[in-house]
Enzyme design. Structure first.
Site, PDB file in Angstrom:
ATOM      1  CD  GLU A   1       0.350  -1.170   3.106  1.00 49.12           C
ATOM      2  OE1 GLU A   1       0.866  -1.156   4.230  1.00 49.12           O
ATOM      3  OE2 GLU A   1       0.287  -2.197   2.373  1.00 49.12           O
TER       4      GLU A   1
ATOM      5  CB  CYS B   1      15.143  -9.073   2.532  1.00 51.94           C
ATOM      6  SG  CYS B   1      15.256  -9.836   0.904  1.00 51.94           S
TER       7      CYS B   1
END
Length: 524
Positions: free
Chosen positions: A201, A306
């Site tokens: 989002e 990550c």
């Protein structure tokens, strides 16, 4: 149907992808993509997407309503039957067409990433290219889908085929707005599944452009659907009975919730979570190469990867190199994403900036040495940006909060050990297992490291050892939940199930009848 193109058509691509629709607001709203069409949501709750460099509201993202989620799932379910029966050659052709379309629209995609996520332009292009490599590899899907066959008795054969699961869902993080959807979308589609995709989002624009490109190359209606939102949308995707599998990449808390909820509802789930990646530096390593590698891997993308290298473990006298590392970090340029020569841009949000800054302070309070403080960085053109400059902490220990938690910012923690054995023990004791690297010119030390280290992806003189898509992303320990990894052969296995068939065709029943066909058969 229009054709997307390069620079001059990029605004058209974004507008058609729903990023610039208006609903009586001065700010653009992001649409849903349901049953092959961009749909204005009837949501009553919206999420503002801010440009991380300016705080300008770029678009408003709907919290998809229950009725809209139902329509998306219904569309995907309806499309599955025909799509799953579409020939493998036709699905392969669509991957080739999608590959071409993405290449033709990298500028539009990259600009969207810079504006919504904050990456510098070169890194945004890298985001797209790494995702595109998955599309490239899935163009070779016939090889991945081959089964096995054995004549088990006279006139009796047993063989296996791979079949799609049905409707599947993908839940994406903010840090790779193009690459993460492309970890999921091409593998799910080319194996015959239909997809409900939820982009972050915080930066949905790239996913919306990808949805438009799928439509443009002829992916049938309902095969790809894009929905938005947060908790309610995630709970729907992890519980609806029509959805057979869920792919997730993101943070620990959300990932554990997704995995537990999906598996409790009988779904397959693959979930990549947090990380704490280490680089072990031995004194015999190539000094210049090692320092340059660590600097780029630690601070690139503002540390929001990550696989970012967040801990450098210096063995013995290698610790004397740290001042040179600090100088390299100091020389990196922090700026807005579109500025030429920028090395890293802003962090995604004020909240992310605040959390990273607090973790830096916690390290100082616990006794770490702050060799380079990026908290005071100022970018004159962007006074409201979420900027954190490269930050270097020295004498960090394993009990410090900055070591135990994923900072997800341009912060490098330096740790000192006396031997390779101590370095291995440190890395292996860490709960995360995405990646670890060693820098050395000793083949014996490299071999010992790669054999004994407990991390899913290992680099030898490679700072970010993310495998190309002919392999798979193989994080382990606390960095991954599930049984089957992303993309490559593991990804194909995740999105398919084996069917084993045993058939008996007796020789005595064979008959020859009819007229022979002499034309070349045509595949459809």
């Amino acid at each position: 149907m229009y054709r997307l193109g390069c620079n001059k058509l990029a605004p058209v691509a974004r507008r058609q992808a729903g990023l610039f629709s208006r609903m009586g607001h001065t700010t653009a709203t992001t649409k849903l993509f349901i049953d092959g069409q961009f749909v204005e949501s009837q949501a009553t709750e919206w999420i503002d997407v801010h440009n991380p460099a300016t705080q300008e509201v770029v678009t408003r993202v709907p919290k998809t309503t229950a009725g809209e989620l139902e329509e998306a799932a219904k569309s995907a379910q309806s499309a599955f039957g025909e799509w799953s029966r579409t020939s493998i050659m036709r699905r392969q052709k669509l991957m080739l067409d999608l590959q071409h379309a993405i290449r033709a629209n990298t500028d539009a995609l990259a600009e969207s990433i810079v504006r919504e996520q904050g990456k510098v332009l070169s890194d945004a292009h890298g985001d797209i290219m790494r995702g595109l490599q998955v599309v490239d590899s899935m163009a070779g899907i016939p090889e991945y889908m081959l089964g096995t066959r054995l004549e088990v008795a006279a006139d009796m054969d047993t063989y296996t085929v791979r079949e799609p699961l049905g409707v599947v869902a993908g839940i994406c993080p903010f840090n790779f707005p193009a690459m993460m959807p492309l970890w999921m979308l091409p593998v799910a589609l080319v194996t015959g599944n239909t997809l409900l995709l939820k982009p972050s989002e915080r930066d949905p624009g790239a996913a919306m452009i990808l949805a438009q490109l799928c439509a443009d190359v002829g992916v049938p209606r309902g095969v790809v659907n894009v929905v938005h939102g947060v908790h309610e949308t995630v709970d729907f995707l992890t519980s609806d009975a029509r959805i057979k599998a869920v792919s997730f990449v993101g943070g620990n808390a959300a990932g554990k919730h997704v995995y537990e909820r999906a598996t409790q509802h009988g779904k397959r789930c693959q979930a990549n979570l947090g990380a704490k990646n280490h680089a072990v530096v031995l004194p015999d390593a190539n000094r210049e190469f090692t320092l340059n590698s660590i600097s780029g891997a630690a601070f690139g993308a503002a540390g929001q990867r990550c696989m970012a290298l967040s801990v450098a473990v210096f063995v013995g006298s290698a610790g004397e190199w740290i001042p040179d590392l600090v100088e390299r970090a100091r020389g990196l340029r922090v700026d807005g994403g579109m500025e030429k020569g920028a090395d890293l841009g802003p962090m995604i949000s004020p909240g992310a900036l605040h959390r990273a800054s607090e973790l830096v302070q916690s390290a100082v309070d616990a006794g770490a040495s702050l060799l380079l403080d990026g908290r005071g960085v100022r970018v004159e053109k962007y006074p409201r940006g979420n900027f954190l400059g490269p930050t270097v902490l020295d004498h960090v220990t394993a009990d410090m909060k900055c070591y135990q938690e994923e900072v997800f910012g341009p912060v490098l923690s330096c740790v000192h050990v006396g031997t390779l054995e101590e370095a291995l023990a440190l890395v292996n004791a860490n709960p995360y297992g995405n990646g670890a690297s060693v820098f050395t010119q000793s083949g014996a030390c490299a071999r010992r490291f790669q054999t004994e280290v407990n991390a899913g992806q290992v680099g030898v003189n490679v700072p970010i050892p993310v495998p190309l898509p002919m392999f798979s992303f193989t994080g382990n320990k606390g960095s991954f939940l599930g049984d089957t990894n992303f993309y490559g052969r593991s990804g194909v296995n995740f999105y398919t199930q084996l069917k084993t068939i045993t058939s008996l065709w007796r020789k005595e029943d064979a008959k020859v009848d009819g007229q022979s066909a002499v034309h070349m058969p045509t595949l459809h």
